[in-house]
Structures are given as C-alpha cells and as structure tokens.
Design a protein around this motif. Sequence first.
Motif, short mmCIF file in Angstrom:
data_model
loop_
_atom_site.label_atom_id
_atom_site.label_comp_id
_atom_site.label_asym_id
_atom_site.label_seq_id
_atom_site.Cartn_x
_atom_site.Cartn_y
_atom_site.Cartn_z
N ALA A 28 14.31 3.27 4.66
CA ALA A 28 14.05 3.08 6.11
C ALA A 28 13.49 1.81 6.01
CB ALA A 28 13.07 4.43 6.57
N SER A 29 13.68 1.35 7.30
CA SER A 29 13.09 0.04 7.60
C SER A 29 11.65 0.13 8.03
CB SER A 29 13.92 -0.88 8.85
OG SER A 29 13.76 -0.02 10.05
N ALA A 30 10.92 -0.97 8.11
CA ALA A 30 9.39 -0.89 8.70
C ALA A 30 9.49 -0.36 10.12
CB ALA A 30 8.90 -2.43 8.45
N GLN A 31 10.24 -0.64 10.84
CA GLN A 31 9.97 -0.17 12.40
C GLN A 31 10.25 1.47 12.34
OE1 GLN A 31 11.82 -2.73 11.17
NE2 GLN A 31 12.32 -4.38 12.86
N GLU A 32 11.45 1.91 11.39
CA GLU A 32 11.47 3.31 11.50
C GLU A 32 10.46 3.99 10.85
OE1 GLU A 32 16.40 3.87 10.97
OE2 GLU A 32 15.14 2.66 9.47
N LEU A 33 9.57 3.32 9.92
CA LEU A 33 8.37 3.91 9.27
C LEU A 33 7.21 3.74 10.26
CD1 LEU A 33 8.86 2.94 5.70
CD2 LEU A 33 9.14 5.10 6.50
N GLY A 34 7.26 3.28 11.46
CA GLY A 34 6.15 3.25 12.37
C GLY A 34 5.29 1.94 12.15
N ALA A 35 5.78 0.98 11.59
CA ALA A 35 5.14 -0.35 10.95
C ALA A 35 5.58 -1.56 11.81
CB ALA A 35 4.81 -0.24 9.59
N PRO A 36 4.77 -2.64 12.04
CA PRO A 36 5.35 -3.64 12.23
C PRO A 36 6.57 -4.34 11.61
CG PRO A 36 3.08 -4.40 11.61
CD PRO A 36 3.26 -2.62 11.44
N MET B 77 14.41 -7.87 1.64
CA MET B 77 13.63 -8.03 2.52
C MET B 77 14.12 -8.06 3.86
SD MET B 77 11.53 -11.16 0.37
CE MET B 77 10.74 -11.54 1.67
N LEU B 78 15.22 -8.60 3.93
CA LEU B 78 15.92 -8.62 5.30
C LEU B 78 16.48 -7.48 5.72
CD1 LEU B 78 18.17 -11.79 5.26
CD2 LEU B 78 16.25 -11.48 6.54
N ALA B 79 16.84 -6.46 4.86
CA ALA B 79 17.15 -4.99 5.28
C ALA B 79 15.83 -4.21 5.41
CB ALA B 79 17.77 -4.37 3.96
N SER B 80 14.81 -4.69 4.92
CA SER B 80 13.51 -3.65 5.40
C SER B 80 13.12 -3.97 6.67
CB SER B 80 12.29 -4.22 4.37
OG SER B 80 11.77 -5.31 4.48
N VAL B 81 13.53 -4.95 7.48
CA VAL B 81 13.54 -5.14 8.79
C VAL B 81 14.51 -4.99 9.78
CG1 VAL B 81 11.37 -6.87 8.16
CG2 VAL B 81 13.71 -7.78 8.66
N SER B 82 15.60 -4.13 9.29
CA SER B 82 16.90 -4.30 10.07
C SER B 82 17.18 -2.77 10.31
CB SER B 82 18.17 -4.85 9.24
OG SER B 82 17.58 -6.17 9.04
N PRO B 83 16.57 -2.27 11.32
CA PRO B 83 16.91 -0.78 11.45
C PRO B 83 18.41 -0.49 12.02
CG PRO B 83 15.59 -1.49 13.23
CD PRO B 83 15.55 -2.73 12.23
N GLN B 84 19.02 -1.65 12.30
CA GLN B 84 20.11 -1.32 12.97
C GLN B 84 21.29 -1.10 11.78
OE1 GLN B 84 18.65 -4.34 12.88
NE2 GLN B 84 18.23 -4.56 15.22
N ILE B 85 21.05 -1.24 10.21
CA ILE B 85 21.69 -0.97 9.44
C ILE B 85 22.24 0.68 9.51
CG2 ILE B 85 21.89 -0.67 6.95
CD1 ILE B 85 20.08 -3.02 6.64
N TRP C 183 6.87 -7.23 10.43
CA TRP C 183 6.42 -8.09 9.14
C TRP C 183 5.78 -7.58 8.04
CZ3 TRP C 183 1.38 -6.89 8.42
CH2 TRP C 183 0.68 -6.63 9.51
N ALA C 184 5.59 -6.09 8.02
CA ALA C 184 5.20 -5.39 7.19
C ALA C 184 6.45 -4.86 6.03
CB ALA C 184 4.67 -4.14 7.53
N GLY C 185 7.69 -5.18 6.71
CA GLY C 185 8.69 -4.68 5.79
C GLY C 185 8.81 -5.66 4.59
N PRO C 186 8.96 -7.11 4.67
CA PRO C 186 8.77 -7.87 3.62
C PRO C 186 7.92 -8.01 2.54
CG PRO C 186 9.61 -9.00 5.67
CD PRO C 186 9.11 -7.78 6.11
N ILE C 187 6.55 -7.91 3.21
CA ILE C 187 5.23 -7.58 2.37
C ILE C 187 5.17 -6.35 1.63
CG2 ILE C 187 2.83 -7.40 2.51
CD1 ILE C 187 2.95 -9.12 5.17
N MET C 188 5.46 -5.35 2.16
CA MET C 188 5.78 -4.05 1.29
C MET C 188 6.87 -4.09 0.37
SD MET C 188 3.27 -2.05 1.97
CE MET C 188 3.91 -0.69 1.21
N MET C 189 8.15 -4.73 0.73
CA MET C 189 9.16 -4.87 -0.49
C MET C 189 8.83 -5.63 -1.35
SD MET C 189 12.31 -4.13 -0.55
CE MET C 189 12.55 -4.15 -2.43
#
Length: 415
Positions: A262-270, A188-196, A272-278
Amino acid sequence: MTDSLQPNGNRRAPLPPAEPPDSEAPDPRPRPRSENIQNTQKTQATSGKKRDAFFDNAKYLAIVLVAVGHFWEPFKGENRSLEAAYLVVYTFHMPAFIVISGYFSRSFDMRPDRLRRLITGVAVPYIIFETAYPLFKRVIDNDPQYEISLLDPWYLTWFLCALFIWRLTTPIWKAVRHPLPLALGIAMLASVSPQIGDDLDLQRVLQFLPYFVLGLCMKAEHFQLVRRRSVRIAAVPVFAAALAVGWWAVPRMPTGWFYHRASAQELGAPWWAGPIMMLALFGCSLLLTACFFSWVPGRHMWFTALGAGTLYGYLLHGFVVKAGDYRGWFEHSALHEPIGLAAVTVSAAALVTFLCSRPVQRVFRFAMEPKMEWAFRRDAAQSARDREREPLGERDDREKRDGREKRETQETVSA
C-alpha cells in the motif's frame, strides 16, 4: 675406447632418467573419436556445478519463517511480544528470499529455453494456484460469490506474479549503469502513488523490486563477507535491538508498512512519509538479512535437500492457514496461551518442512514444474546441443534410424 672418440676427449654426459608421463600434458597420440567423446562427457559430469548447500539452507530457513509468520498472524493482536517478533520476521524474511531469487536470476536472458522455464516454473503455477485458492475458499468457506481473477493475486500468489515481472526485466537491470539506485527510486515513487491499484499487486512488485535488483548485483564473495565469525557474533545484539525496537513500534507503527502493498496515503500517512519509510525499511531489512545469512550454515545439513522444494512449501502451506482461518481453528483459547503459541510455531515449521519434502514434490510436480513439451516449438540450437551430448553409439543408432525412416518415407511417396 668410445670415450676417446668424443671431441676434446670429453666424456659424454649420461642421459637423464626417464620421467613419468605428465597426467596434465596433452597426449600426442590420436585417440578414437568415441573415447574422446566419452572423456568429454565424463569431464562435464565431474566438473558440473553442484548445488550450494548455503543457499538451499537459506531458502529452507526463510520459508520456515514465512510459514511461522503466517501462523502467528491470527494471534499477534493480543500479544505485544509476539507482534514485535512478527514485525522483526516480516522485516527480513521475504527480502532474504527475494535477494536469493535475484542472485540466481543473474544469467536470465531471452533465450527460448529460459523463457520456457520461466513460463512453466512461474507463470503456469501462478495461473493454477490463482485459480485453486478462490475455489478452495468457495468450498471451505461456503462463499460461492468469490470470483477468480488472474489480475488480482490472491494471498501468496503475488510472489509468483512479481517474480515473473522481475525476471522479464532482468536484461534491463543488467544494461543500465546504476540499477540499484534506479530500483530504489521506482520503489519510492510507488510508495506515494495510490493510483497504482491492485492489478497484479504492482505495489508489492515495485516496492520489493530493490531487493531483487540487489540480488542481481551481488556476487559470491558478497555472501562470504556476511558469513564471517565477526558478523555472526555481531548479529546477536543486532537482533536483540531489533526485537526491542519492534516492541516499541507495535502501538506506534501500522503493520501495513512491512507488507509493502500500500502507498503512504492508503496507510493514513502524509505522502512524504512513503519515501522515508521505504529507505528506512530497506536499510533495516538489509541489516537483518545480513545477520540472518550470517547464521545460515554453509555445510550440508539434514534439511539442505528441502531447499530445492521451497516453492512447494510456500504455496501449499497457505491452504492450511486459510482453512484454519475459515474453520475457526485459531479461536481455541488454549492456542492463545504461551504453550499454545509455542505449539503453533513448532507445528508451522513441521508443516512447511513436510511440504518441501520429496514425496510432496512428486505429487504436486504437475502443478509446480510441468514440462509442457507439447506447448513449445523445438529449439534448433537446443536440439544441436542435445545431439552433441549424445554418446557416439546412441548418435549412430539415431542417425541410422533417421536415415531408414527417411528412405521409407521417400519410397512411400514415390509409390
């Protein structure tokens, strides 16, 4: 007369009849050492664990779905039904494969022989194919500018990179108290970390990590639970509902969510959508993976032996997919018709089946399973185990040969 000699005149009770020897009771007579060793080896040979047909069947069917999904990719944008099936397949085919990989990694530790197998069976094939794919693109696509980079997994090689990292961290997951929630938190943390970034495809490594950890936590009885008749029956409406949801989601959800790269931000989503979708995709993937396992036959089938060669089919079919992409094979109008799509699907399944076969394994074993004995030191503990497994006659011959060579060396030195 003899009866009268017994005390109180009682008659002696007859002896019980002789019983046949108990085959399971230990034989009190000492046996020759050579016979004991031969019996021990025979027992080990007969009691050795055989390959479970269920897991080989599951791996083969999963790799067929992987290949079919890759061949569907050039056509999915023009056919909503095909893209819905594509989304459903991508929801569970790699999770199923990764769960099995985690299940068979439970015994991994830092023992030298297992580290050698990890290097020769995962790291070396990664280096070979991470080099071969860019070279293939240079030749087939006439792209001399394409560079080789071992830090940026190309196309299918991400799985080898991920498997290497996952297995190295296996002792950690076996030591912590709650491994699966911890792995989910990391994903879930990875899904909101585009810096990876793209190095070692760490987004995929981390977002697919919970499936591997789940496999580490599973036992044989867990697979038995999903193979019950009731689950097989329930899997029919579950897959039907999944196809309906996939058809609805095609214009509403980016396909990138299912790739986990890809992270949520890289997919054009806010964010907080990353952990939910994960979490949502993890739940859907587990449900469809359980349904998939329920349909996998547990008996020996004609394709069971192919399950041992799934890594060959996985890595080699990518060359055909990329060749078709570079050369425009998928642009023929006939392939975009229903009959053409059916032919592509059957051809993909037939191709990966052939690539998993024994003849292909023999040809490419140098790249997939190199022995590389020259690269490693001999493990003293492994040598002792090998000597214990030697038949007595061969051991005596070896000891005599070693003694003779030692004497000859001493005589040479003294001379």
